[in-house]
Design a protein around this motif. Structure first.
Motif, PDB file in Angstrom:
ATOM      1  N   ASP A   1      -5.695  -1.154  -9.595  1.00 17.76           N
ATOM      2  CA  ASP A   1      -7.086  -1.071 -10.062  1.00 17.76           C
ATOM      3  C   ASP A   1      -7.696  -2.461  -9.963  1.00 17.76           C
ATOM      4  OD1 ASP A   1      -9.485  -0.835 -11.384  1.00 17.76           O
ATOM      5  OD2 ASP A   1      -8.696   0.451 -12.976  1.00 17.76           O
ATOM      6  N   PRO A   2      -8.691  -2.674  -9.089  1.00 16.86           N
ATOM      7  CA  PRO A   2      -9.265  -4.013  -8.934  1.00 16.86           C
ATOM      8  C   PRO A   2      -9.816  -4.586 -10.235  1.00 16.86           C
ATOM      9  CG  PRO A   2     -10.036  -2.540  -7.184  1.00 16.86           C
ATOM     10  CD  PRO A   2      -9.320  -1.691  -8.183  1.00 16.86           C
ATOM     11  N   ALA A   3     -10.218  -3.711 -11.157  1.00 11.18           N
ATOM     12  CA  ALA A   3     -10.766  -4.181 -12.426  1.00 11.18           C
ATOM     13  C   ALA A   3      -9.716  -4.891 -13.285  1.00 11.18           C
ATOM     14  CB  ALA A   3     -11.366  -3.006 -13.195  1.00 11.18           C
ATOM     15  N   HIS A   4      -8.424  -4.708 -12.960  1.00 14.35           N
ATOM     16  CA  HIS A   4      -7.357  -5.318 -13.747  1.00 14.35           C
ATOM     17  C   HIS A   4      -6.967  -6.708 -13.249  1.00 14.35           C
ATOM     18  CE1 HIS A   4      -5.788  -1.062 -15.074  1.00 14.35           C
ATOM     19  NE2 HIS A   4      -6.991  -1.358 -15.541  1.00 14.35           N
ATOM     20  N   LEU A   5      -7.474  -7.119 -12.090  1.00 10.81           N
ATOM     21  CA  LEU A   5      -7.023  -8.380 -11.499  1.00 10.81           C
ATOM     22  C   LEU A   5      -7.246  -9.577 -12.416  1.00 10.81           C
ATOM     23  CD1 LEU A   5      -8.152  -8.120  -7.754  1.00 10.81           C
ATOM     24  CD2 LEU A   5      -5.803  -8.325  -8.613  1.00 10.81           C
ATOM     25  N   ALA A   6      -8.397  -9.635 -13.066  1.00  5.51           N
ATOM     26  CA  ALA A   6      -8.732 -10.808 -13.876  1.00  5.51           C
ATOM     27  C   ALA A   6      -7.772 -10.992 -15.048  1.00  5.51           C
ATOM     28  CB  ALA A   6     -10.171 -10.710 -14.375  1.00  5.51           C
ATOM     29  N   ARG A   7      -7.146  -9.907 -15.509  1.00  3.70           N
ATOM     30  CA  ARG A   7      -6.224  -9.996 -16.645  1.00  3.70           C
ATOM     31  C   ARG A   7      -4.766  -9.854 -16.207  1.00  3.70           C
ATOM     32  NH1 ARG A   7      -7.478  -7.448 -22.120  1.00  3.70           N
ATOM     33  NH2 ARG A   7      -6.288  -9.323 -22.631  1.00  3.70           N
ATOM     34  N   THR A   8      -4.534 -10.109 -14.922  1.00 10.63           N
ATOM     35  CA  THR A   8      -3.188 -10.141 -14.353  1.00 10.63           C
ATOM     36  C   THR A   8      -2.912 -11.574 -13.921  1.00 10.63           C
ATOM     37  OG1 THR A   8      -3.417  -7.859 -13.576  1.00 10.63           O
ATOM     38  CG2 THR A   8      -1.700  -9.203 -12.549  1.00 10.63           C
ATOM     39  N   ASP A   9      -1.768 -12.128 -14.275  1.00  9.83           N
ATOM     40  CA  ASP A   9      -1.498 -13.542 -13.996  1.00  9.83           C
ATOM     41  C   ASP A   9      -1.223 -13.801 -12.523  1.00  9.83           C
ATOM     42  OD1 ASP A   9      -1.575 -14.685 -16.740  1.00  9.83           O
ATOM     43  OD2 ASP A   9       0.011 -13.220 -17.050  1.00  9.83           O
ATOM     44  N   ALA A  10      -0.559 -12.850 -11.863  1.00 12.54           N
ATOM     45  CA  ALA A  10      -0.259 -12.993 -10.439  1.00 12.54           C
ATOM     46  C   ALA A  10      -0.026 -11.606  -9.866  1.00 12.54           C
ATOM     47  CB  ALA A  10       0.961 -13.888 -10.221  1.00 12.54           C
ATOM     48  N   LEU A  11      -0.111 -11.526  -8.542  1.00  9.44           N
ATOM     49  CA  LEU A  11       0.073 -10.253  -7.845  1.00  9.44           C
ATOM     50  C   LEU A  11       1.027 -10.474  -6.683  1.00  9.44           C
ATOM     51  CD1 LEU A  11      -0.859  -7.280  -7.273  1.00  9.44           C
ATOM     52  CD2 LEU A  11      -2.666  -8.274  -5.842  1.00  9.44           C
ATOM     53  N   ILE A  12       2.086  -9.683  -6.629  1.00  9.23           N
ATOM     54  CA  ILE A  12       2.992  -9.712  -5.475  1.00  9.23           C
ATOM     55  C   ILE A  12       2.624  -8.537  -4.574  1.00  9.23           C
ATOM     56  CG2 ILE A  12       5.373  -9.323  -4.725  1.00  9.23           C
ATOM     57  CD1 ILE A  12       6.317 -10.964  -7.073  1.00  9.23           C
ATOM     58  N   PHE A  13       2.476  -8.827  -3.290  1.00 10.51           N
ATOM     59  CA  PHE A  13       2.108  -7.788  -2.328  1.00 10.51           C
ATOM     60  C   PHE A  13       3.238  -7.607  -1.320  1.00 10.51           C
ATOM     61  CE2 PHE A  13       0.055  -6.332   1.651  1.00 10.51           C
ATOM     62  CZ  PHE A  13      -0.450  -5.123   1.175  1.00 10.51           C
ATOM     63  N   VAL A  14       3.645  -6.353  -1.144  1.00 14.21           N
ATOM     64  CA  VAL A  14       4.653  -5.975  -0.148  1.00 14.21           C
ATOM     65  C   VAL A  14       3.960  -5.068   0.856  1.00 14.21           C
ATOM     66  CG1 VAL A  14       6.861  -4.828   0.240  1.00 14.21           C
ATOM     67  CG2 VAL A  14       6.506  -6.182  -1.833  1.00 14.21           C
ATOM     68  N   LYS A  15       3.968  -5.477   2.126  1.00 13.30           N
ATOM     69  CA  LYS A  15       3.148  -4.802   3.123  1.00 13.30           C
ATOM     70  C   LYS A  15       3.610  -3.375   3.446  1.00 13.30           C
ATOM     71  CE  LYS A  15       0.842  -5.803   7.523  1.00 13.30           C
ATOM     72  NZ  LYS A  15       0.622  -6.850   8.543  1.00 13.30           N
ATOM     73  N   ASP A  16       4.861  -3.222   3.765  1.00 16.08           N
ATOM     74  CA  ASP A  16       5.378  -1.909   4.160  1.00 16.08           C
ATOM     75  C   ASP A  16       6.690  -1.631   3.441  1.00 16.08           C
ATOM     76  OD1 ASP A  16       3.422  -1.164   6.306  1.00 16.08           O
ATOM     77  OD2 ASP A  16       4.210  -3.000   7.213  1.00 16.08           O
ATOM     78  N   VAL A  17       6.785  -0.443   2.863  1.00 13.16           N
ATOM     79  CA  VAL A  17       7.997  -0.032   2.163  1.00 13.16           C
ATOM     80  C   VAL A  17       8.634   1.091   2.953  1.00 13.16           C
ATOM     81  CG1 VAL A  17       8.942   0.942   0.044  1.00 13.16           C
ATOM     82  CG2 VAL A  17       7.063  -0.714  -0.081  1.00 13.16           C
ATOM     83  N   PRO A  18       9.730   0.833   3.636  1.00 15.99           N
ATOM     84  CA  PRO A  18      10.364   1.885   4.450  1.00 15.99           C
ATOM     85  C   PRO A  18      11.128   2.882   3.576  1.00 15.99           C
ATOM     86  CG  PRO A  18      11.670  -0.104   4.539  1.00 15.99           C
ATOM     87  CD  PRO A  18      10.438  -0.445   3.747  1.00 15.99           C
ATOM     88  N   ARG A  19      11.457   4.007   4.161  1.00 14.22           N
ATOM     89  CA  ARG A  19      12.298   4.989   3.469  1.00 14.22           C
ATOM     90  C   ARG A  19      13.654   4.338   3.157  1.00 14.22           C
ATOM     91  NH1 ARG A  19      12.597  10.632   3.406  1.00 14.22           N
ATOM     92  NH2 ARG A  19      10.933  10.796   4.951  1.00 14.22           N
ATOM     93  N   ALA A  20      14.165   4.617   1.950  1.00 13.78           N
ATOM     94  CA  ALA A  20      15.430   4.006   1.562  1.00 13.78           C
ATOM     95  C   ALA A  20      16.547   4.539   2.464  1.00 13.78           C
ATOM     96  CB  ALA A  20      15.734   4.355   0.122  1.00 13.78           C
TER      97      ALA A  20
END
Length: 400
Positions: free
Chosen positions: A381-400
């Motif tokens: 939710d973009p509205a939560h960004l300001a109250r989040t200290d950091a964001l980790i982004f993972v581009k692609d999650v393959p099937r386990a």
């Protein structure tokens, strides 16, 4: 705009995460938008390893049963049992089957081998003994707390006997009936016996506090910590069962709030041991009110993270995780006007983003919230960004 966003992006390592926090936390909460994605568990495991080796962290807690998690802690600290038993019996919700969780436990045991107690890493579950289909019986934590006190304090101080507890608890099946999750009339949570048990649990937990000076002299710190865990779990479970028997429109809201309240109590106890990395769903860690639809109706409640943040302030830090694709679940390339879509253009992942700064950068052209085609994935939710200290982004999650 691309240059401004690039300035917020860093390599996803412990040093970068810690550098984005306003203060050194006692609890560092790492959220995830879906459960069971091995790529996200790999990120968590590497971050924890770095936090242990570079930042002095000594505990990790995951969104799993707080009582069964004791078996995992016994394994990683003392080698009690086997790796197979630890992950299968000590990690709830079936998550012991995930390779990432097994690797975490294996690494912790290997790290601790031959080290003094002060340098060993510890494991904990911070969820209550709850499943989607039912809640467990309060028997184990209640009788364990009673047994701990009975061995250490005068008998006349105890509010009841073990036989009284056993009689009031009755058959465990009456507590674990899956039908009670959707039919309040099937719950034992508001029976006369349950009411008596809530009073006894409260008195036993109070006695634990009242006798603290004495108990510290006749118990190890770990035994005393476990007794406190039994106390808050017994009272929390009985409260949860009470609300399972509720017939009002607020029933589900009460239940999810009770669960996160139990989580918060466990997290605050871990904060006394801190610093600790805690890992679970983003919705349990965010500082803003959580929301979901249950039975077609919206349900809102304060998450464990919101409750803990209110107590710890800057000593609580929240790092959310967002992902680009989860194609085997129908989650394809994110639309470019979403936060995930903007970050998907960056070639290197995983990466860590200064979330408050990103929120400021995007304020003039707010992104839209991504829609999920699969119920098991919750977009950011973009509205939560300001109250989040950091964001980790993972581009692609393959099937386990």
């Amino acid at each position: 705009m691309a240059t401004d966003i690039t300035d917020t992006v860093h390599a996803a390592d412990a040093a970068a995460v810690m550098g984005l926090l306003p203060a050194r936390p006692r609890l560092l909460a790492l959220g995830e938008p879906t459960h069971g994605a091995e790529a996200l568990l790999d990120v968590r495991n590497e971050l924890f390893r770095q936090l242990v080796e570079e930042e002095g962290f000594r505990t990790i807690a995951i969104e799993s049963d707080c009582l069964t998690g004791l078996a995992v802690d016994d394994y990683v600290t003392a080698g009690t049992g086997t790796l197979d038993d630890a992950v299968k019996q000590g990690i709830s919700h079936g998550w012991g089957d995930y390779a990432g969780n097994r690797e975490l436990v294996r690494w912790m045991r290997a790290h601790n081998d031959g080290r003094p107690a002060s340098e060993r890493v510890r494991f904990a579950g911070f969820d209550g003994p709850l499943e989607i289909t039912h809640a467990t019986s309060p028997r184990h934590p209640l009788t364990a707390l009673h047994g701990f006190l009975a061995a250490r304090v005068d008998a006349d101080l105890l509010p009841c006997t073990a036989d009284t507890l056993d009689r009031l608890l009755g058959d465990d099946d009456r507590w674990t009936d899956p039908a009670a999750m959707t039919d309040p009339s099937r719950s034992a949570g508001r029976s006369a016996e349950a009411a008596r048990l809530r009073l006894h649990a409260d008195d036993l937990a109070a006695l634990l506090d009242q006798q603290a000076p004495h108990l510290r002299t006749v118990s190890t710190p770990d035994d005393l910590d476990r007794a406190r865990l039994y106390g808050r779990t017994a009272t929390g479970l009985l409260r949860y069962h009470h609300w399972m028997a509720d017939t009002s429109p607020s029933r589900m809201r009460r239940l999810v709030a009770a669960r996160d309240h139990m989580m918060a109590d466990n997290l605050l106890a871990l904060a006394d041991r801190g610093p600790a990395l805690v890992h679970g769903h983003n919705a349990h860690f965010q500082r803003t009110m959580s929301a979901m639809r249950m039975g077609g109706a919206p349900v809102h409640w304060w998450s464990a993270g919101a409750l803990v943040s209110a107590r710890l302030g800057e000593q609580y830090a929240f790092v959310a995780t967002a992902l680009g694709t989860l194609r085997h679940q129908g989650v394809d390339t994110p639309p470019p006007d979403t936060v995930e879509g903007l970050l998907y253009a960056f070639p290197k992942t995983p990466c860590v983003i200064d979330a408050p700064r990103l929120a400021t950068t995007l304020a003039t052209t707010p992104p839209t919230r991504r829609e999920s085609p699969w119920f098991g994935y919750a977009p950011l939710d973009p509205a939560h960004l300001a109250r989040t200290d950091a964001l980790i982004f993972v581009k692609d999650v393959p099937r386990a």
